[in-house]
Design a protein around this motif. Structure first.
Motif, PDB file in Angstrom:
ATOM      1  N   THR A  16       0.702  -0.643  -0.076  1.00 23.60           N
ATOM      2  CA  THR A  16      -0.029  -0.269  -0.150  1.00 23.60           C
ATOM      3  C   THR A  16       0.834   1.223   0.163  1.00 23.60           C
ATOM      4  N   ASN A  22      -4.460  -2.429  -6.239  1.00 17.44           N
ATOM      5  CA  ASN A  22      -4.329  -2.542  -5.346  1.00 17.44           C
ATOM      6  C   ASN A  22      -3.060  -2.245  -4.203  1.00 17.44           C
ATOM      7  N   ASN A  23      -2.495  -1.262  -4.960  1.00 19.51           N
ATOM      8  CA  ASN A  23      -0.984  -0.520  -4.482  1.00 19.51           C
ATOM      9  C   ASN A  23      -1.333   1.236  -3.913  1.00 19.51           C
ATOM     10  N   TYR A  62      -2.755   5.059  -2.782  1.00 21.06           N
ATOM     11  CA  TYR A  62      -4.183   5.742  -2.082  1.00 21.06           C
ATOM     12  C   TYR A  62      -3.104   7.036  -2.776  1.00 21.06           C
ATOM     13  N   HIS A  87      -8.977   4.409  -4.821  1.00 17.59           N
ATOM     14  CA  HIS A  87      -8.498   4.226  -3.045  1.00 17.59           C
ATOM     15  C   HIS A  87      -8.303   6.299  -3.619  1.00 17.59           C
ATOM     16  N   PHE A 136     -10.582   3.689   5.164  1.00 14.87           N
ATOM     17  CA  PHE A 136      -9.521   2.701   3.748  1.00 14.87           C
ATOM     18  C   PHE A 136      -8.747   1.746   5.519  1.00 14.87           C
ATOM     19  N   VAL A 160      -6.397  -1.066   5.942  1.00 14.72           N
ATOM     20  CA  VAL A 160      -5.078  -0.329   6.176  1.00 14.72           C
ATOM     21  C   VAL A 160      -4.910  -0.484   7.175  1.00 14.72           C
ATOM     22  N   PHE A 220      -0.172   1.767   6.363  1.00 15.02           N
ATOM     23  CA  PHE A 220       0.413   1.498   4.771  1.00 15.02           C
ATOM     24  C   PHE A 220       2.112   1.270   4.448  1.00 15.02           C
TER      25      PHE A 220
END
Length: 805
Positions: free
Chosen positions: A292, A348-349, A351, A387, A442, A445, A451
């Motif tokens: 993340t 997925n990655n 934000y 995101h 989130f 997360v 993160f």
């Protein structure tokens, strides 16, 4: 039978960073040219927009409308909007099409009254836009008529009142450097934890082909642009030392790759491509998919775009290896491998959070256009799970037992002292503070601990400028007085403990300003190691629009009794040196005592050894112990604005404002009981040795009284006849070479109704170089500096201090 894999088999090589910087320079030139013409068209459009609730609202509407039309131009010119927008189809038709492509790309504007835009104004703008080619690939090169999606972010950040919002267009080489030196170390650290043989693989690769991972500019065998013979020798010595380190497997920890400026992205790709154990690839792929990456003040998405471009080849390498055994992985039949990779990264990655809805919209659009560029022909990619959110990253709950935003909003408003039973006051508070609750937005997360990687370029805005709109609860932002401190504190709070990597572009004040002491304390308490790369604004600067001294701040989260600090000097460069500036970065580990809690800026281990001699010499004492409260007739006047030279004299310099002779502003006095002491200190302050002290602990421009007072003065200097004689001669030469300069200021808010006519004496110490070198020879003998150390002192920043001529 398992075949041996070699580095030569690696596909999809990275472009050299020099080529990348060249491309960025060309794109920047194209962007500036387009923006100059665009401004004229924008003003024409703005003059036709009427009927809004206020001029400010009309301005905001026009900017957002124009940027949306740029986005639609990319879609239309690449076949994603059919038929032509100008052929009579309604905005509702376009909006419906975009909703099918990906929801949330064009959010409704919150306007009190919808402005009116004549058709003829839109037609004129369409005619202007039709003169350009709109290419979806961010890295494309071409003529001045070729534009890429980066232009949307460029235009937005140029029109978003930069000084007010503290946002600036960040070049791709900067975003790439910060992102790659956080994302890739995190990936390799996690891979090593789960697959311990990773470090052995890394050391083997570095040993077998060291030049593959050393930056090309470092190993270049000829003089680089503007490089002096001394600089060339130091660079080649660094190269030989680094080459020996790699060949002898002296790299024993992954974070050393940051310190020694290795090409970590290429190294990670080679580990994936050459490992003999497919289990390593499976683990690496799983780490990539779960990683993340957050930009808490993402703006138009420059750092998230950089992260995407770093992740793409890493995903690609993993998938190419896994597809060697098809049973290990399966891709959706409807997607190419590139489309699959981009969807994985976007969902997925990445934000991002930003206070400005316009910025969030543009960020999504740029990421979305990257996805469309991967499609071989226009089709519908289907909705994406974004995101990227609108909200104030500094106002809201990090953790909460439940995730109902309405409940959290009310609880936070009460914490601010607001009576939430008044709906009007409560809605006003929500509008001004834009609370963003991480636990609600989130939850997955935050339940995982935070993160993995946090990157960005936070706003450089004084807290006093935004306090009327919204306030912060107790924290670094309020105590330090600038929002960037609050963003870094929030980034630490959002990090996974002992795991995360952080990388931010921040003002140089992070290193030394006294009001940021709380922030530096937090950084030392919560990071195991950190790196500071420091940049001046003379003769050139990183942001052409901002006279702002900056630092790259990189850190690995963790706790340590003595966190490791690595620093660069305050870097200066000419325009011809800019393509190699980041390639040539190298860090020095800090071991000298901190002065007033500041982070020193060091050019090399030799620099540190010289300072250690000054600080550890038993015959020294702080300079302020030689001062008297004053005033006396034995004084030194010096200018606080130092830059290339400390200008200290034994008289009050000539200064006349509007015909009236007076004492110059921004000057300081040092008073002494004896004349000899004043002459000795005057010589010292003008020396290269003192300039080295100043450059180590200052911001590169402002010479604080504290820094002067804390210089470790050798007692014998006050009684040296040779230094007294040289000082008196220096005073004569400074006055002999001085010239009277006239400056006329323009009318402005500070000078009210009329400008100022100023005459002042400008001193030119460069004309006194031979005499100054004799002073430094006396100082070197006193402080027991050897010939190499003296040469280092005399040569420090000499190219910039003396000028290219």
């Amino acid at each position: 039978m398992q075949h041996k894999r070699t580095v030569i088999q690696v596909a999809h090589q990275l472009p050299s960073e020099h080529d990348t910087q060249y491309n960025e320079k060309q794109k920047e030139k194209v962007a500036r040219r387009f923006y100059a013409l665009f401004q004229h068209e924008y003003r024409a459009l703005r003059s036709q927009v009427t009927g809004g609730a206020s001029p400010e609202e009309e301005e905001r509407f026009t900017i957002r409308l124009t940027l949306r039309l740029l986005f639609l131009a990319f879609l239309q010119h690449n076949g994603w909007l059919q038929p032509d927008l100008t052929a009579g189809h309604t905005p509702a038709h376009v909006e419906c099409l975009l909703a099918r492509l990906s929801p949330g790309l064009l959010e409704p504007q919150s306007l009190r009254r919808h402005p009116h835009v004549p058709d003829v104004a839109i037609e004129r703008l369409f005619a202007f836009l039709s003169c350009y080619q709109w290419k979806l690939y961010e890295q494309v090169q071409g003529s001045e008529q070729v534009l890429t999606p980066e232009i949307i972010g460029y235009i937005f950040e140029k029109t978003s009142r930069q000084k007010h919002t503290g946002t600036y267009y960040t070049g791709a080489d900067i975003t790439h450097y910060i992102s790659s030196n956080t994302i890739v170390p995190y990936l390799l650290e996690q891979l090593q934890r789960q697959y311990p043989a990773t470090l052995h693989e890394i050391r083997r690769l570095l040993r077998c082909q060291p030049n593959r991972y050393i930056q090309p500019a470092v190993q270049y065998e000829d003089l680089l642009p503007t490089e002096t013979p001394d600089e060339f020798e130091r660079r080649r010595s660094r190269y030989q030392a680094l080459l020996h380190m790699l060949e002898t497997e002296a790299i024993t920890e992954i974070h050393q790759g940051i310190t020694h400026r290795l090409n970590l992205q290429r190294l990670a790709q080679d580990v994936i491509a050459t490992t003999h154990d497919i289990t390593c690839v499976h683990i690496c792929y799983a780490i990539l998919r779960s990683m993340t990456i957050l930009d808490p003040t993402c703006g138009s998405g420059a750092f998230l775009l950089a992260a995407l471009h770093i992740l793409q080849p890493l995903y690609r390498c993993c998938l190419h290896r896994l597809m060697e055994q098809p049973e290990d992985i399966s891709l959706p039949e409807s997607d190419t491998i590139e489309v699959f990779i981009l969807k994985e990264i976007l969902q997925n990655n990445l934000y991002g959070v930003d206070l400005m809805p316009e910025a969030v919209e543009i960020c999504k659009q740029r990421l979305f256009l990257c996805l469309l560029a991967a499609y071989p022909h226009p089709s519908e990619p289907g909705p994406l799970q974004w995101h990227i959110r609108t909200g104030n990253a500094l106002v809201g709950y990090l953790h909460a037992s439940q995730t109902d935003t309405a409940v959290l909003d009310h609880a936070l408003a009460r914490a601010y002292g607001l009576a939430t039973d008044n709906p009007q006051d409560f809605e006003h508070w929500k509008e001004t503070h834009s609370p963003f609750h991480w636990a609600a937005e989130f939850p997955t997360v935050m339940q995982r601990g935070g993160f993995d990687v946090l990157i960005g370029n936070p706003p450089y805005v004084e807290y006093s400028q935004i306090r009327e709109r919204y306030s912060l609860l107790e924290g670094a932002g309020e105590q330090c007085g600038n929002l960037y401190a609050a963003v870094l504190e929030r980034a630490l709070q959002l990090s996974r403990q002992q795991v995360s990597y952080l990388g931010f572009l921040v003002p140089l004040s992070i290193c030394g300003s006294q009001r940021f002491q709380r922030l530096r304390t937090l950084l030392r308490q919560q990071t195991a190691r950190h790196w500071f790369a420091n940049f001046e604004i003379f003769p050139c600067r990183l942001f052409q629009e901002a006279y702002q001294r900056l630092s790259f701040f990189l850190a690995q989260h963790g706790s340590a009794a003595s966190p490791q600090t690595y620093v660069t000097k305050i870097l200066r460069w000419y325009a011809a040196e800019r393509p190699h500036l980041l390639d040539l970065l190298h860090y020095t580990a800090v071991s000298i005592p901190l002065l007033n809690d500041s982070v020193p800026k060091l050019a090399a281990p030799q620099h540190q050894r010289i300072l250690q001699k000054l600080l550890q010499e038993t015959e020294t004492q702080p300079l302020d112990l030689s001062l008297v409260p004053g005033p006396t007739s034995h004084f030194i006047y010096y200018q606080e604005a130092t830059n290339y030279w400390t200008k200290a004299v034994r008289h009050i310099p000539y200064y006349k404002k509007n015909g009236a002779l007076m004492e110059p502003p921004h000057g300081r006095f040092l008073y002494f009981a004896e004349e000899a002491s004043a002459w000795a200190i005057m010589a010292l302050l003008n020396s290269a040795l003192f300039y080295l002290w100043f450059a180590t602990f200052s911001d590169g421009f402002h010479l604080s009284h504290y820094l002067v007072q804390r210089f470790p003065l050798h007692r014998s200097l006050l009684q040296q006849p040779e230094l007294l004689r040289l000082a008196q001669q220096l005073e004569q030469e400074l006055m002999q070479h001085a010239r009277i300069s006239t400056r006329n200021t323009h009318e402005n808010a500070q000078h009210t109704n009329k400008g100022l006519s100023i005459e002042l004496a400008e001193y030119r110490p460069a004309c006194c170089r031979p005499l100054l070198e004799r002073i430094d020879n006396v100082l070197a003998e006193t402080y027991q500096l050897d010939s190499e150390e003296l040469a280092f002192v005399l040569g420090y920043d000499q190219k910039y201090r003396m000028g290219r001529g």
